[in-house]
Scaffold this active site. Structure first.
Site, PDB file in Angstrom:
ATOM      1  N   THR A   9       0.857  -1.181   0.000  1.00  0.00           N
ATOM      2  CA  THR A   9       0.000   0.000   0.000  1.00  0.00           C
ATOM      3  C   THR A   9       0.893   1.231   0.000  1.00  0.00           C
ATOM      4  O   THR A   9       1.912   1.283   0.678  1.00  0.00           O
ATOM      5  CB  THR A   9      -1.048  -0.037   1.142  1.00  0.00           C
ATOM      6  OG1 THR A   9      -2.066   0.921   0.871  1.00  0.00           O
ATOM      7  CG2 THR A   9      -0.449   0.263   2.491  1.00  0.00           C
ATOM      8  N   CYS A  64      -3.817   7.606   7.362  1.00  0.00           N
ATOM      9  CA  CYS A  64      -4.392   6.260   7.318  1.00  0.00           C
ATOM     10  C   CYS A  64      -3.451   5.272   8.016  1.00  0.00           C
ATOM     11  O   CYS A  64      -2.266   5.539   8.159  1.00  0.00           O
ATOM     12  CB  CYS A  64      -4.584   5.796   5.883  1.00  0.00           C
ATOM     13  SG  CYS A  64      -5.703   6.823   4.920  1.00  0.00           S
ATOM     14  N   HIS A  71      -6.091  -1.099   4.546  1.00  0.00           N
ATOM     15  CA  HIS A  71      -5.740   0.331   4.513  1.00  0.00           C
ATOM     16  C   HIS A  71      -6.893   1.109   5.146  1.00  0.00           C
ATOM     17  O   HIS A  71      -7.884   1.430   4.499  1.00  0.00           O
ATOM     18  CB  HIS A  71      -5.534   0.745   3.047  1.00  0.00           C
ATOM     19  CG  HIS A  71      -5.022   2.138   2.851  1.00  0.00           C
ATOM     20  ND1 HIS A  71      -4.065   2.436   1.917  1.00  0.00           N
ATOM     21  CD2 HIS A  71      -5.326   3.305   3.454  1.00  0.00           C
ATOM     22  CE1 HIS A  71      -3.811   3.743   1.948  1.00  0.00           C
ATOM     23  NE2 HIS A  71      -4.570   4.284   2.873  1.00  0.00           N
TER      24      HIS A  71
END
Lengths: 206, 157
Positions: free
Chosen positions: B20, B26, B43
């Site tokens: 990711t 996040c 995520h």
């Protein structure tokens, strides 16, 4: 899907015109601030899905200078002014000659970039307000130098995924020594998309 | 290598990896079952779905971790063998005297940790907080997690 209807040719034309007028005013303010003639073109205005925003700049991991302002008034949202560090440094080199010496940004440089973002945002918003009759104001600009995806995700989180499109104004800033590309991103918060759409509809019909 | 986008979750086995890109505030939740060699990555964007995760359960800490556990169990992972590694939760923008919305990163980390505690999943390593974005990759072969910040050499946790 309301947000799909939002993407039509007439709206895009109007948004481009708003972008053109906003950036023209920003250019004269920037010329004063940067002590050099600055002109800004708007080659394109796009409505892009949130997920594609970082890709639009190139590599989502590419380091960018992002100036972030939150919007309030008739609708809330986020506004970003995004450039590569090289472009940012080249623009402020006239007022801060040491800018090009290192790759890192000093506090002075960050403050100058925040002011640039402020000028771009204020003039863009003023143009948007003139065309739509909406009242909007921008909060204090904040600056981050980091991966494009990480920087822009801050605005995506605010909108909670309810609205799906961001308005992207591609700008090309001409100044003494170079031509630099920069992007203005406008992300409406949940509910704001409809307010903006209605306001633009009014502007289109008048 | 599989790309895990924002508000996305995925599980893999064998020699696959999950990546990711550009985690800001996040949180990347990396779960791993060493015995089953199953790895999962979510995520997470926000702390709490408040019972309404809608079409994107992986967006929230509570519903996202629940979904990730399901995906891993479907590939043979056992709940009591799973451990967690966390990355992200940075505060990307700061202004003196204003902490409100920008504090979403630390709040995401707190929420993820709380969900993992109640799921009895131990967190074995963390690269969280601070002010830098992170790109991470989780390898199903050994559960290693590489963490890379912009302009900095990657570390493995």
């Amino acid at each position: 899907m309301d947000n799909i209807r939002f993407v039509n040719e007439r709206t895009a034309d109007l948004l481009r015109e708003i972008g053109n007028i906003g950036t023209a005013h920003a250019a004269s303010a920037l010329s004063e601030m940067l002590r050099q003639p600055v002109s800004i073109q708007v080659p394109r205005v796009d409505l892009v899905p949130f997920d594609d925003m970082a890709e639009l700049i190139g590599d989502p991991e590419q380091v960018v200078v992002g100036v972030y302002l939150t919007l309030s008034g008739d609708f809330t949202g986020s506004l970003f002014f995004v450039q590569t560090p090289q472009a940012a440094k080249s623009l402020i080199a006239e007022v801060l000659p040491d800018a090009l010496a290192t790759t890192r940004l000093s506090d002075m440089e960050i403050s100058a970039l925040a002011e640039m973002g402020n000028i771009m945002a204020a003039n863009y918003l003023s143009s948007l307000m003139t065309f739509t009759g909406l009242q909007l104001s921008a909060d204090v600009p904040m600056v981050a130098v980091d991966m494009a995806q990480a920087v822009l995700s801050v605005g995506l989180i605010r909108s909670l995924g309810v609205s799906h499109y961001a308005l992207v104004v591609h700008t090309r800033i001409h100044h003494l020594s170079a031509i630099e590309d920069a992007h203005v991103f406008l992300l409406p918060d949940p509910g704001a998309e409809r307010v903006l759409q209605n306001a633009l509809g009014v502007a289109l019909d008048s | 290598m599989y790309r895990v986008g924002m508000a996305d979750a995925r599980a893999v086995t064998g020699s696959d990896s999950l990546r990711t890109v550009g985690l800001g505030s996040c949180v990347g939740v990396a779960l791993y079952d060493a015995r089953a060699a199953v790895a999962g990555l979510a995520h997470i964007m926000l702390p709490d779905s408040r019972g309404d995760a809608g079409a994107t359960p992986a967006k929230y800490a509570d519903s996202g971790i629940a979904l990730l556990l399901q995906l891993m169990q479907a590939q043979g992972a056992k709940r009591n063998q799973i451990v967690a590694k966390l990355a992200g939760g940075a505060q990307m923008f700061t202004v003196a005297g204003r902490k409100d919305y920008a504090r979403i990163g630390p709040r995401n980390v707190e929420a993820v940790e709380a969900v993992l505690v109640s799921a009895r999943i131990p967190v074995v390593s963390r690269a969280v907080g601070g002010h830098k974005g992170r790109t991470i990759e989780l390898y199903a072969q050994d559960g290693s997690l590489t963490v890379r910040c912009a302009d900095v050499q990657a570390i493995t946790i």
